[in-house]
Design a protein around this motif. Structure first.
Motif, mmCIF file in Angstrom:
data_model
loop_
_atom_site.group_PDB
_atom_site.id
_atom_site.type_symbol
_atom_site.label_atom_id
_atom_site.label_comp_id
_atom_site.label_asym_id
_atom_site.label_seq_id
_atom_site.Cartn_x
_atom_site.Cartn_y
_atom_site.Cartn_z
ATOM 1 N N SER A 35 3.184 7.134 -1.236
ATOM 2 C CA SER A 35 2.837 5.723 -1.052
ATOM 3 C C SER A 35 2.222 5.221 -2.358
ATOM 4 N N THR A 36 2.853 4.215 -2.966
ATOM 5 C CA THR A 36 2.300 3.696 -4.224
ATOM 6 C C THR A 36 0.916 3.080 -3.969
ATOM 7 N N GLY A 37 0.728 2.442 -2.813
ATOM 8 C CA GLY A 37 -0.583 1.877 -2.483
ATOM 9 C C GLY A 37 -1.648 2.979 -2.432
ATOM 10 N N ASP A 38 -1.339 4.105 -1.768
ATOM 11 C CA ASP A 38 -2.291 5.225 -1.698
ATOM 12 C C ASP A 38 -2.580 5.767 -3.097
ATOM 13 N N PHE A 40 -2.424 4.169 -5.954
ATOM 14 C CA PHE A 40 -3.293 3.219 -6.665
ATOM 15 C C PHE A 40 -4.733 3.331 -6.169
ATOM 16 N N ARG A 41 -4.891 3.412 -4.841
ATOM 17 C CA ARG A 41 -6.261 3.492 -4.299
ATOM 18 C C ARG A 41 -6.955 4.786 -4.741
ATOM 19 N N TYR A 42 -6.181 5.866 -4.850
ATOM 20 C CA TYR A 42 -6.749 7.122 -5.343
ATOM 21 C C TYR A 42 -7.277 6.921 -6.774
ATOM 22 N N GLY A 61 -4.602 -9.054 -3.917
ATOM 23 C CA GLY A 61 -3.349 -8.964 -3.162
ATOM 24 C C GLY A 61 -2.133 -9.223 -4.032
ATOM 25 N N ASP A 62 -2.321 -9.166 -5.371
ATOM 26 C CA ASP A 62 -1.167 -9.315 -6.284
ATOM 27 C C ASP A 62 -0.463 -7.979 -6.446
ATOM 28 N N LEU A 63 0.802 -8.051 -6.824
ATOM 29 C CA LEU A 63 1.502 -6.808 -7.143
ATOM 30 C C LEU A 63 0.997 -6.300 -8.492
ATOM 31 N N VAL A 64 0.883 -4.991 -8.612
ATOM 32 C CA VAL A 64 0.559 -4.380 -9.900
ATOM 33 C C VAL A 64 1.808 -4.524 -10.782
ATOM 34 N N PRO A 65 1.638 -4.811 -12.089
ATOM 35 C CA PRO A 65 2.822 -5.009 -12.930
ATOM 36 C C PRO A 65 3.805 -3.830 -12.870
ATOM 37 N N ILE A 68 3.469 -0.501 -15.084
ATOM 38 C CA ILE A 68 2.442 0.461 -14.624
ATOM 39 C C ILE A 68 2.940 1.184 -13.371
ATOM 40 N N THR A 69 3.490 0.410 -12.436
ATOM 41 C CA THR A 69 3.905 0.974 -11.138
ATOM 42 C C THR A 69 5.052 1.973 -11.323
ATOM 43 N N ILE A 70 6.027 1.581 -12.128
ATOM 44 C CA ILE A 70 7.206 2.443 -12.318
ATOM 45 C C ILE A 70 6.808 3.743 -13.026
ATOM 46 N N ASP A 89 7.056 4.951 0.289
ATOM 47 C CA ASP A 89 6.419 3.968 1.168
ATOM 48 C C ASP A 89 5.762 2.926 0.256
ATOM 49 N N GLY A 90 6.316 1.716 0.239
ATOM 50 C CA GLY A 90 5.732 0.656 -0.596
ATOM 51 C C GLY A 90 6.377 0.534 -1.962
ATOM 52 N N PHE A 91 7.446 1.238 -2.185
ATOM 53 C CA PHE A 91 8.201 1.179 -3.439
ATOM 54 C C PHE A 91 9.679 1.347 -3.108
ATOM 55 N N PRO A 92 10.579 0.559 -3.689
ATOM 56 C CA PRO A 92 10.349 -0.529 -4.643
ATOM 57 C C PRO A 92 9.961 -1.829 -3.950
ATOM 58 N N ARG A 93 9.236 -2.674 -4.695
ATOM 59 C CA ARG A 93 8.833 -3.981 -4.164
ATOM 60 C C ARG A 93 9.369 -5.110 -5.031
ATOM 61 N N THR A 94 10.005 -4.796 -6.144
ATOM 62 C CA THR A 94 10.626 -5.832 -6.989
ATOM 63 C C THR A 94 12.003 -5.335 -7.405
ATOM 64 N N ASN A 96 13.184 -5.163 -10.417
ATOM 65 C CA ASN A 96 13.017 -4.240 -11.559
ATOM 66 C C ASN A 96 12.700 -2.824 -11.105
ATOM 67 N N GLN A 97 11.827 -2.729 -10.103
ATOM 68 C CA GLN A 97 11.471 -1.400 -9.592
ATOM 69 C C GLN A 97 12.687 -0.734 -8.968
ATOM 70 N N ALA A 98 13.483 -1.526 -8.235
ATOM 71 C CA ALA A 98 14.679 -0.960 -7.582
ATOM 72 C C ALA A 98 15.670 -0.464 -8.636
ATOM 73 N N LYS A 163 -12.919 -0.241 5.686
ATOM 74 C CA LYS A 163 -12.081 -1.445 5.753
ATOM 75 C C LYS A 163 -11.573 -1.684 4.338
ATOM 76 N N ARG A 164 -10.251 -1.730 4.174
ATOM 77 C CA ARG A 164 -9.699 -1.983 2.830
ATOM 78 C C ARG A 164 -10.092 -3.370 2.351
ATOM 79 N N VAL A 165 -10.414 -3.486 1.067
ATOM 80 C CA VAL A 165 -10.866 -4.766 0.538
ATOM 81 C C VAL A 165 -9.770 -5.827 0.695
HETATM 82 P P1 AMP Z 1 0.032 -1.021 0.270
HETATM 83 O O1 AMP Z 1 -0.898 0.112 0.524
HETATM 84 O O2 AMP Z 1 1.471 -0.625 0.237
HETATM 85 O O3 AMP Z 1 -0.238 -2.186 1.210
HETATM 86 O O4 AMP Z 1 -0.289 -1.560 -1.216
HETATM 87 C C1 AMP Z 1 -1.578 -2.025 -1.540
HETATM 88 C C2 AMP Z 1 -1.526 -2.762 -2.849
HETATM 89 O O5 AMP Z 1 -1.130 -1.871 -3.912
HETATM 90 C C3 AMP Z 1 -0.511 -3.911 -2.934
HETATM 91 O O6 AMP Z 1 -1.007 -5.114 -2.372
HETATM 92 C C4 AMP Z 1 -0.310 -4.013 -4.440
HETATM 93 O O7 AMP Z 1 -1.424 -4.606 -5.074
HETATM 94 C C5 AMP Z 1 -0.308 -2.538 -4.857
HETATM 95 N N1 AMP Z 1 1.056 -1.965 -4.772
HETATM 96 C C6 AMP Z 1 1.483 -0.992 -3.932
HETATM 97 N N2 AMP Z 1 2.772 -0.710 -4.155
HETATM 98 C C7 AMP Z 1 3.181 -1.524 -5.152
HETATM 99 C C8 AMP Z 1 4.420 -1.719 -5.818
HETATM 100 N N3 AMP Z 1 5.519 -1.027 -5.492
HETATM 101 N N4 AMP Z 1 4.466 -2.655 -6.812
HETATM 102 C C9 AMP Z 1 3.370 -3.349 -7.178
HETATM 103 N N5 AMP Z 1 2.181 -3.225 -6.578
HETATM 104 C C10 AMP Z 1 2.070 -2.317 -5.559
#
Ligand code: AMP
Length: 177
Positions: A35-38, A40-42, A61-65, A68-70, A89-94, A96-98, A163-165
């Motif tokens: 999970s890209t979200g997990d 990032f949170r780590y 709540g913005d997408l990470v560029p 960085i994500t790729i 889980d949570g990738f790809p979201r754009t 470019n990522q796909a 609670k997630r921010v």
């Molecule tokens: P999630 O846990 O999937 O809800 O992701 C939490 C947050 O992490 C998102 O709101 C984005 O800020 C960032 N994030 C997670 N996955 C991506 C992704 N594939 N591309 C850009 N940002 C991401």
């Protein structure tokens, strides 16, 4: 005969349950849940240089560029042993990522086996996100009705629940959706 290494994607809006379903599926088929979200949170929690870079995006709540994500996802996939499949889980979201992911698959002589899309009505998503509490360690999701006995700690891994921010503010939730 060796079992085929599986590569799957689970897609869906925030709060659709893609994390929960991906973990269950990954356990079933013996694949790694990514999970890209997990991830990032780590990095945020561990205050790594990457964590410092991305903090502002997640909070708003913005997408990470994409760059960085790729790069982070590529590192993660390359760190897996060849025999281990994965569920994204949570990738790809754009787009470019796909496209980058397609190139990674081609370079690794691999293919995508399945994409699962989870659809949930938007009003229900907002309520779920406002009500949910998650484990900081294993990301297990709880509703707002966590029973008293487990109100602070995860019943699976005993990690601290929080609670997630980005689940705390209706505007941020609306922006993510
Ligand atoms: P999630 O846990 O999937 O809800 O992701 C939490 C947050 O992490 C998102 O709101 C984005 O800020 C960032 N994030 C997670 N996955 C991506 C992704 N594939 N591309 C850009 N940002 C991401």
């Amino acid at each position: 005969m060796m079992a085929e290494r599986l590569q799957l994607i689970v897609m869906g809006p925030p709060g659709s349950g893609k994390g929960t379903q991906s973990v269950a599926l990954a356990t079933d088929i013996g694949a790694m849940h990514i999970s890209t979200g997990d991830l990032f949170r780590y990095h945020e929690r561990s205050a790594t240089p990457l964590g410092d870079q991305i903090q502002g995006f997640i909070k708003k709540g913005d997408l990470v560029p994409d760059d960085i994500t790729i790069a982070m996802l590529k590192d993660k996939i390359e760190s897996l042993p060849d025999s281990v499949g994965y569920i994204l889980d949570g990738f790809p979201r754009t787009l470019n990522q796909a496209i980058s992911f397609d190139k990674m698959l081609i370079a690794g002589n691999a293919r995508l086996n399945l994409v699962i899309c989870i659809d949930v009505p938007e009003k229900q998503l907002e309520n779920r996100l406002l009500g949910r509490i998650v484990c900081m360690e294993c990301s297990l999701v709880y509703g707002s009705h966590v029973d008293d006995e487990y109100s602070e700690y995860c019943k699976s891994c005993e990690g601290k629940l929080h609670k997630r921010v980005d689940d705390s503010d209706k505007e941020v939730i609306g922006h993510r959706l």
